[in-house]
Design a protein around this motif. Structure first.
Motif, PDB file in Angstrom:
ATOM      1  N   ASN A 205      -7.841   2.886   0.561  1.00 35.04           N
ATOM      2  CA  ASN A 205      -6.707   1.999   0.828  1.00 35.04           C
ATOM      3  C   ASN A 205      -6.803   0.720   0.004  1.00 35.04           C
ATOM      4  OD1 ASN A 205      -4.481   0.788   1.973  1.00 35.04           O
ATOM      5  ND2 ASN A 205      -5.190   0.954   4.074  1.00 35.04           N
TER       6      ASN A 205
ATOM      7  N   VAL B 132      -4.135  -0.414  -3.063  1.00 35.99           N
ATOM      8  CA  VAL B 132      -3.400  -1.674  -2.988  1.00 35.99           C
ATOM      9  C   VAL B 132      -3.645  -2.503  -4.247  1.00 35.99           C
ATOM     10  CG1 VAL B 132      -3.223  -3.871  -1.776  1.00 35.99           C
ATOM     11  CG2 VAL B 132      -3.309  -1.746  -0.478  1.00 35.99           C
TER      12      VAL B 132
ATOM     13  N   GLY C 239       0.829  -1.198   0.000  1.00 34.38           N
ATOM     14  CA  GLY C 239       0.000   0.000   0.000  1.00 34.38           C
ATOM     15  C   GLY C 239       0.863   1.247   0.000  1.00 34.38           C
TER      16      GLY C 239
END
Length: 303
Positions: free
Chosen positions: A284, A288, A126
């Motif tokens: 998030n 990713v 990430g």
């Protein structure tokens, strides 16, 4: 016991290595410390599927039963997500986790080390750790940064986590001689946001260009890894101006509650989830997945 005895490859990873297929390492801190259950497991599985869909084989890494496991089965991933007191493993305590048999989730630094041991050249995550705010008095700087000059693994991320001091993080990377390449824009991304206000040191726009850069570094004998900063997709970002207030509040809360060292990042991520009413988690997950796609494309281009 040799290094090879400490590493257990999943059947999928072992077959990929035997056939010369591209591999992408994936860390497990996101499973144990970065996201709540069941989003953590669902995201990990989705990220693995994205790597496969883009021409590579996922190699999710964790420390379990005194071994480095490179590639986790669905059952092993569920087991890891359900374990208590999982260590957040970095260079300093990787051998400790292995020697004591304690379970460990790999940070960026530990994933780079273990990926290199397993012969994996590209790693998707990430965001990287970096220089924390106030580091001029606390000296709180992530070991992630100091792993890059040591370990020849390319790390694809969405930049340093925005809760950090990004200008100081870039200065440390420059001092350490770490190439920072931003994909598709002239500004370094800031994790949840595409903009940081900071110009990128280097820019490349295609996976084959990044693969050529990696290959050329190896050809001339330059040591260490490469940082690829991949901006979160525009549709999924939270603008930097909006995020700034949330981050300041979360960091202030961490200081009030006496949170220190390795616990700062998971604490702040948890507070961000609350302050943004879940939007930070959605972003998030999106970044990713985007990083996994690009990492797979780079790994395929290297092969």
């Amino acid at each position: 016991m040799s290094k090879s005895d400490l590493i257990i490859l999943s059947d999928e990873v072992a077959a990929a290595k035997a056939d010369g297929k591209p591999l992408v390492a994936l860390e497990t801190t996101i499973v144990t410390h970065g996201m709540p259950y069941p989003d953590n497991v669902a995201t990990a599985r989705a990220v693995e599927d994205i790597v496969r869909a883009n021409g590579a084989v996922p190699a999710t890494i964790a420390i379990m039963d005194g071994k480095i496991r490179v590639g986790l089965t669905a059952d092993e991933l569920e087991r890891l997500a359900g374990l208590k007191d999982v260590m957040k493993v970095s260079r300093a305590d990787l051998a400790f986790a292995l020697s004591t048999g304690r379970p460990g989730a790999t940070t960026v630094a530990a994933t780079m080390i273990t990926a290199h041991l397993a012969g994996v050249r590209v790693f998707a995550t990430g965001g990287i750790g970096g220089v924390h705010r106030g580091a001029e008095t606390t000296y709180d700087v992530s070991a992630d940064l100091y792993e890059f000059p040591k370990t020849p693994v390319t790390v694809v991320c969405a930049g340093a986590k925005a809760l950090l001091d990004i200008p100081k993080t870039l200065e440390v990377l420059e001092t350490l001689g770490v190439p920072v390449v931003t994909v598709g824009q002239d500004e370094v991304p800031a994790f949840w946001s595409r903009e940081s206000g900071l110009p990128t040191p280097l820019r490349l726009d295609a996976p084959r260009e990044i693969a050529a850069f990696i290959a050329k570094r190896a050809e001339i004998g330059l040591e260490g890894g490469l940082l690829v900063a991949n901006p979160v997709p525009l549709a999924d970002e939270i603008p930097a101006a909006e995020m700034r207030g949330y981050i300041d509040q979360a960091i202030a809360d961490a200081e009030r509650d006496g949170i220190r060292a390795k616990q700062v990042t998971p604490y702040v991520l948890g507070r961000m989830l609350e302050l943004t009413a879940g939007r930070s988690l959605v972003t998030n997950i999106a970044l990713v997945k985007n990083n996994a796609r690009l990492a797979a494309e780079i790994a395929a281009a290297l092969v």
